[in-house]
Scaffold this motif. Structure first.
Motif, short mmCIF file in Angstrom:
data_model
loop_
_atom_site.label_atom_id
_atom_site.label_comp_id
_atom_site.label_asym_id
_atom_site.label_seq_id
_atom_site.Cartn_x
_atom_site.Cartn_y
_atom_site.Cartn_z
N CYS A 27 -25.60 -41.60 -12.69
CA CYS A 27 -24.82 -42.11 -11.78
C CYS A 27 -23.85 -41.19 -11.00
O CYS A 27 -23.04 -40.76 -11.61
CB CYS A 27 -24.21 -43.55 -12.16
N LEU A 28 -24.16 -40.84 -9.69
CA LEU A 28 -23.45 -39.89 -9.27
C LEU A 28 -22.45 -40.28 -8.23
O LEU A 28 -22.38 -41.19 -7.49
CB LEU A 28 -24.41 -38.56 -8.52
N SER A 29 -21.26 -39.61 -8.43
CA SER A 29 -20.19 -39.85 -7.31
C SER A 29 -19.53 -38.36 -7.06
O SER A 29 -19.48 -37.61 -7.70
CB SER A 29 -19.04 -40.69 -7.78
N PHE A 30 -19.16 -38.32 -5.88
CA PHE A 30 -18.40 -37.14 -5.02
C PHE A 30 -17.13 -36.98 -5.82
O PHE A 30 -16.11 -37.91 -5.75
CB PHE A 30 -18.31 -37.15 -3.84
N GLY A 31 -16.67 -35.85 -6.47
CA GLY A 31 -15.28 -35.57 -7.05
C GLY A 31 -14.26 -35.41 -5.78
O GLY A 31 -14.81 -35.08 -4.52
N PRO A 32 -12.89 -35.46 -6.15
CA PRO A 32 -12.15 -35.25 -5.08
C PRO A 32 -12.05 -33.92 -4.47
O PRO A 32 -11.52 -33.79 -3.29
CB PRO A 32 -10.71 -35.39 -5.91
N GLN A 33 -12.56 -33.02 -5.15
CA GLN A 33 -12.38 -31.55 -4.80
C GLN A 33 -13.91 -31.13 -4.17
O GLN A 33 -13.93 -29.81 -3.79
CB GLN A 33 -12.04 -30.52 -5.76
N ALA A 34 -14.80 -31.97 -4.18
CA ALA A 34 -16.15 -31.57 -3.64
C ALA A 34 -16.17 -30.76 -2.56
O ALA A 34 -15.53 -31.82 -1.24
CB ALA A 34 -17.12 -32.94 -3.73
N SER A 35 -16.71 -29.76 -1.96
CA SER A 35 -16.74 -29.11 -0.72
C SER A 35 -17.99 -28.11 -0.69
O SER A 35 -18.43 -27.70 -1.68
CB SER A 35 -15.37 -28.69 -0.83
N ALA A 36 -18.51 -28.10 0.55
CA ALA A 36 -19.51 -27.16 1.03
C ALA A 36 -19.06 -25.78 0.82
O ALA A 36 -19.87 -24.66 0.48
CB ALA A 36 -20.22 -27.49 2.10
N ALA A 37 -17.78 -25.73 1.38
CA ALA A 37 -17.16 -24.42 1.63
C ALA A 37 -17.00 -23.61 0.41
O ALA A 37 -16.78 -22.06 0.52
CB ALA A 37 -15.86 -24.48 2.18
N GLU A 38 -16.76 -24.21 -0.81
CA GLU A 38 -16.20 -23.63 -1.94
C GLU A 38 -17.51 -23.15 -2.79
O GLU A 38 -17.38 -22.48 -3.69
CB GLU A 38 -15.50 -24.41 -3.01
N CYS A 39 -18.59 -23.40 -2.34
CA CYS A 39 -19.84 -23.09 -3.20
C CYS A 39 -20.85 -22.38 -2.43
O CYS A 39 -21.40 -22.26 -1.40
CB CYS A 39 -20.39 -24.63 -3.44
N ARG A 40 -21.43 -21.50 -3.27
CA ARG A 40 -22.60 -20.46 -2.82
C ARG A 40 -23.78 -20.58 -3.88
O ARG A 40 -23.55 -20.20 -5.19
CB ARG A 40 -22.27 -19.07 -2.67
N LEU A 41 -25.02 -20.77 -3.21
CA LEU A 41 -26.04 -20.33 -4.42
C LEU A 41 -26.86 -19.38 -4.11
O LEU A 41 -27.15 -18.92 -2.86
CB LEU A 41 -27.07 -21.82 -4.11
N LEU A 42 -27.62 -18.79 -5.21
CA LEU A 42 -28.13 -17.83 -5.19
C LEU A 42 -29.85 -17.78 -6.17
O LEU A 42 -29.35 -18.02 -7.26
CB LEU A 42 -27.43 -16.41 -5.90
N GLN A 43 -30.57 -17.62 -5.36
CA GLN A 43 -31.88 -17.80 -5.97
C GLN A 43 -32.28 -16.53 -6.76
O GLN A 43 -32.54 -15.38 -6.02
CB GLN A 43 -33.03 -18.19 -5.13
N LEU A 44 -32.46 -16.58 -8.09
CA LEU A 44 -32.67 -15.34 -8.80
C LEU A 44 -34.22 -15.31 -9.29
O LEU A 44 -34.56 -16.43 -9.79
CB LEU A 44 -31.71 -15.11 -9.94
N GLU A 45 -34.83 -14.22 -9.43
CA GLU A 45 -36.04 -14.13 -10.24
C GLU A 45 -35.83 -14.02 -11.61
O GLU A 45 -34.68 -13.64 -11.87
CB GLU A 45 -36.86 -12.90 -9.73
N PRO A 46 -36.79 -14.09 -12.48
CA PRO A 46 -36.44 -14.42 -13.72
C PRO A 46 -35.83 -13.00 -14.47
O PRO A 46 -35.05 -13.13 -15.33
CB PRO A 46 -37.84 -14.50 -14.52
N GLY A 47 -36.30 -11.77 -14.06
CA GLY A 47 -35.61 -10.55 -14.37
C GLY A 47 -34.06 -10.44 -14.09
O GLY A 47 -33.15 -9.96 -15.11
N LEU A 48 -33.68 -10.92 -13.03
CA LEU A 48 -32.17 -10.93 -12.67
C LEU A 48 -31.58 -11.92 -13.64
O LEU A 48 -30.49 -11.78 -14.04
CB LEU A 48 -32.15 -11.08 -11.17
N CYS A 49 -31.99 -13.10 -13.79
CA CYS A 49 -31.63 -14.25 -14.62
C CYS A 49 -31.28 -13.75 -16.07
O CYS A 49 -30.03 -13.77 -16.67
CB CYS A 49 -32.31 -15.46 -14.66
#
Length: 390
Positions: A27-49
Motif C-alpha cells: 500500500c503506497l502513499s506519498f510522504g510529506p517530503q516527496a518531490s520530483a526536484a530532489e531525485c535523479r535516476l541514472l540507468q547503469l549497465e551491469p559493469g558500472l553497477c
C-alpha cells in the motif's frame, strides 16, 4: 491506512483474481517530503553497477559550457535525459516480487511511503573521451628549457594531475594514457609539453651522440647518454626524449638501453622541415628529408600519416603540413574542415584524419557512409561532403 477488506474490494472492482497474485500487498502513499526536484535516476549497465558495489566512484565531469559526461576509472559515457510516460517512484525498502516470500499469510499488508518521483532518467552511452582540451591546456605554456625566462616567472599556467582530472572530460586512465601519447612530462609536479624547437634540440643532441659513437639504433645506452649530454641539458630531459623516441629495456647485465623508433624520429624531422613552409615541392622535400635524418634511417611517406598531406593534383606534386590534432574534435566539424581543405578525398588519404573519431566497434567506412558521399573519379572511389561547404 488500508485494511485487508479494502484491498480485496479494490481487487474486485478491478476484476482481478487474488489467486493469481502474490498474497503480500504493498500500500503506497506519498510522504510529506516527496518531490520530483530532489531525485535523479541514472540507468547503469551491469559493469558500472559492479563498480559502485565494489566501492569505487563514478564521476560527472564538465564545465558550465560543456555537455556533462560520466566517467568510471577507465571509460567515458555521454549523459542524455530520457523521458518516460510512466511515473517512476522512489520507495525506500521496497521489495520486488522475487524478494517476497510467497508463503507469507494472505493478510500481510506492507505500508510504504513514496519518497520521490520522476518522469525521466539519465541514460548513458559509451563515448570517446574528450581529450583535445588536454593538449590545448598544456600548449598554453610549453616548456622551453631550464633557461627560459617565461618559466622563471610565476605567470605561466600550471596543471597538476588532479587539475587535469577535474578539467578534462575523460576517465583517469584515459587521461593518463593520453599524457603518454602526447609525450607530456612532469616538471616540478606539473604536467608540461616540450616546446617543439626545444624538443628537436634535445633529439638532435641524442642523434648526434649516436652517430659520433657509432651505436646501433637498437642499443643506445642510457648511462652514457646522461654522462655525455648532462652538461648540455638536464638529465631528466635527456631521459624524457629517449623515452619519447625510443623503447626502454634492460639487458642481461642489468644495464638500461633504448631502441630508437625510426618512424617517430623521421616524422618529427619532417614536421620540423614542413612547419615553416606553406607548401613544399614533394620530390625536393623527400630529398632534403632523407638527408636530414640520422644515418641508417629510411624516410617513407607513410610515416607522415595524420601529419602531412600530399597534393597529387598539382604539378609538380606538393606536400604540406596538416596535423590531425589541429582539427576539430566534433565529427561533423571535422568533416567540414577536411572538405574545406580538399573537395574530394580517397579513403586512403582521409583515413588518418578521421580514424580517431571511430567509436567503439565503429569502422572508418561507417563514418564515411554517414558524413560523406562517394563517387568514382578516374576509376578511383572518392568522397565529398554531403552538404555545401561555405
Amino acid at each position: 491506512m488500508r485494511n485487508r477488506a479494502e484491498v480485496d474490494a479494490t481487487l474486485q472492482t478491478a476484476k482481478l483474481n487474488p489467486a493469481e497474485l502474490l498474497p503480500v500487498v504493498h500500500c503506497l502513499s506519498f510522504g510529506p517530503q516527496a518531490s520530483a526536484a530532489e531525485c535523479r535516476l541514472l540507468q547503469l549497465e551491469p559493469g558500472l553497477c559492479a563498480e559502485l558495489e565494489a566501492g569505487r566512484s563514478l564521476v560527472i565531469r564538465g564545465e558550465k559550457d560543456e555537455q556533462a559526461v560520466l566517467c568510471s576509472k577507465d571509460k567515458t559515457y555521454d549523459m542524455k535525459i530520457a523521458d518516460t510516460s510512466n511515473m517512476l517512484l522512489f520507495i525506500p525498502g521496497c521489495k520486488t516480487p522475487e524478494q517476497l516470500n510467497v508463503d507469507q499469510p494472505s493478510c500481510n499488508i506492507i505500508h510504504s511511503q513514496i519518497a520521490g518521483f520522476s518522469n525521466n532518467y539519465w541514460e548513458l552511452r559509451r563515448c570517446r573521451p574528450k581529450l583535445k582540451k588536454l593538449r590545448k591546456l598544456l600548449m598554453e605554456d610549453p616548456y622551453e628549457g631550464p633557461d627560459s625566462r617565461k618559466d622563471q616567472s610565476l605567470t605561466f599556467s600550471k596543471y597538476t594531475t588532479e587539475d587535469l582530472f577535474s578539467l578534462i572530460q575523460a576517465s583517469e586512465e584515459e587521461i593518463l594514457h593520453q599524457l603518454q601519447v602526447i609525450d607530456a612530462c612532469k616538471i616540478e609536479g606539473y604536467w608540461r609539453i616540450l616546446e617543439f624547437d626545444y624538443e628537436m634540440k634535445l633529439l638532435n643532441h641524442v642523434t648526434q651522440l649516436i652517430d659520433s659513437e657509432s651505436w646501433s639504433l637498437s642499443k643506445v645506452p642510457l648511462r652514457t647518454c646522461l654522462e655525455e649530454l648532462g652538461s648540455l641539458e638536464p638529465t631528466e630531459m635527456i631521459e624524457h626524449i629517449l623515452l619519447s623516441y625510443g623503447r626502454k629495456y634492460i639487458d642481461d647485465a642489468g644495464d638500461v638501453y633504448f631502441e630508437m623508433h625510426e618512424d617517430k624520429i623521421c616524422r618529427a624531422i619532417a614536421q620540423m622541415l614542413l612547419q615553416n613552409a606553406v607548401k613544399f615541392n614533394l620530390s625536393e622535400f623527400q630529398e632534403v628529408w632523407q638527408q636530414s635524418v640520422p644515418e641508417g634511417m629510411t624516410t617513407r611517406l607513410n610515416q607522415l600519416k595524420g601529419l602531412a598531406l600530399v597534393d597529387k593534383s598539382s604539378r609538380p606534386e606538393t606536400i604540406f603540413l596538416l596535423k590531425v590534432e589541429d582539427l576539430p574534435e566534433d565529427n561533423q566539424e571535422r568533416f567540414n574542415s577536411l572538405f574545406s581543405i580538399r573537395e574530394k578525398w580517397t579513403e586512403e588519404d582521409i583515413t588518418p584524419y578521421i580514424q580517431d573519431l571511430c567509436a567503439e566497434k565503429q569502422t572508418v567506412g561507417a563514418l564515411l557512409t554517414k558524413y560523406a558521399r562517394s563517387s568514382m573519379q578516374n576509376g578511383v572511389k572518392v568522397y565529398n561532403s554531403r552538404r555545401p561547404i561555405s
